[in-house]
Write an enzyme that holds these catalytic residues in place. Structure first.
Site, PDB file in Angstrom:
ATOM      1  CG  HIS A   1      94.713 111.603 -23.736  1.00 17.96           C
ATOM      2  ND1 HIS A   1      95.145 112.894 -23.958  1.00 17.96           N
ATOM      3  CD2 HIS A   1      95.610 111.060 -22.876  1.00 17.96           C
ATOM      4  CE1 HIS A   1      96.243 113.118 -23.269  1.00 17.96           C
ATOM      5  NE2 HIS A   1      96.544 112.022 -22.595  1.00 17.96           N
TER       6      HIS A   1
ATOM      7  CG  ASP B   1      99.670 113.771 -22.407  1.00 17.55           C
ATOM      8  OD1 ASP B   1      99.038 113.572 -21.361  1.00 17.55           O
ATOM      9  OD2 ASP B   1      99.809 112.918 -23.289  1.00 17.55           O
TER      10      ASP B   1
ATOM     11  CD  GLU C   1     101.787 108.690 -18.538  1.00 18.25           C
ATOM     12  OE1 GLU C   1     101.930 107.614 -19.133  1.00 18.25           O
ATOM     13  OE2 GLU C   1     100.886 109.518 -18.813  1.00 18.25           O
TER      14      GLU C   1
ATOM     15  CG  HIS D   1      97.885 111.867 -18.169  1.00 21.69           C
ATOM     16  ND1 HIS D   1      97.335 111.794 -19.422  1.00 21.69           N
ATOM     17  CD2 HIS D   1      96.912 111.459 -17.300  1.00 21.69           C
ATOM     18  CE1 HIS D   1      96.089 111.342 -19.329  1.00 21.69           C
ATOM     19  NE2 HIS D   1      95.814 111.141 -18.054  1.00 21.69           N
TER      20      HIS D   1
END
Length: 197
Positions: free
Chosen positions: A109, A116, A173, A176
């Protein structure tokens, strides 16, 4: 040394700049969670709802969006490029490397190479996923125990589109996705205010 790093970063960004996802993908839904309080920090840490990725990663995301569009689906973006200063705030609040990258190493990121995302139908309604965004724990996994068949199917559809476009998923996740090329990119701490001008 700082001048060398700055020069290298400037050169990298000149070749592959951060671009506004709203201008790259016409039907993307920006639901930037860190521009409001609906996140694990419980407060806004972005000045406005805008999403940026390096141009090469944004092209991959546009490819995923096109594949989903053919299925009558749209992408929702919860987070994308994240300044390193925000990463430090997140690490301070939750220093758990399973879910938050240590700012000493940084995250994709912070390099402009991770996003995301979630799914919406053609009418813009959010589709059910295995957990809420930013829910840290076993329910956030792609094939989370206790998730419904619909939630698992939606997570698999998202994962297939993103991986086919060239992103790598994170098992813990469902939201992600990381551009593998970003591992070689410099960490960035450009405030979103500067990019949104």
């Amino acid at each position: 040394m700082l001048a060398v790093v700055t020069a290298l970063t400037a050169a990298a960004l000149a070749a592959d700049p951060l671009v506004d996802l709203g201008q790259v993908i016409a039907d993307v839904v920006l639901e930037m969670r860190y521009a409001g309080a609906a996140n694990f920090l419980g407060r806004a840490v972005y000045p406005r709802s805008a999403a940026f990725l390096r141009r090469s990663s944004a092209a991959k995301l546009a490819q995923a969006a096109a594949a989903l569009r053919e299925k009558g689906l749209r992408l929702t973006v919860f987070d994308a490029y994240r300044p390193l200063s925000v990463q430090r705030l997140m690490w301070k609040a939750k220093p758990d490397p399973r879910f938050v990258a240590d700012p000493m190493r940084g995250s994709a990121h912070n390099r402009g190479g991770a996003v995301d995302v979630g799914l919406r139908d053609a009418a813009g309604r959010a589709l059910s996923m295995p957990s809420a965004f930013d829910e840290f724990g076993p329910r956030a996994a792609h094939d989370a125990p206790g998730a419904s068949r619909e939630e698992r199917t939606n997570a698999r559809i998202l994962k297939a589109a993103m991986e086919t476009a060239g992103f790598a998923s994170l098992a813990e996740e469902w939201w992600h996705y990381r551009d593998p090329a970003s591992k070689d990119w410099p960490l960035l701490d450009i405030p979103l205010e500067e990019l949104a001008r």
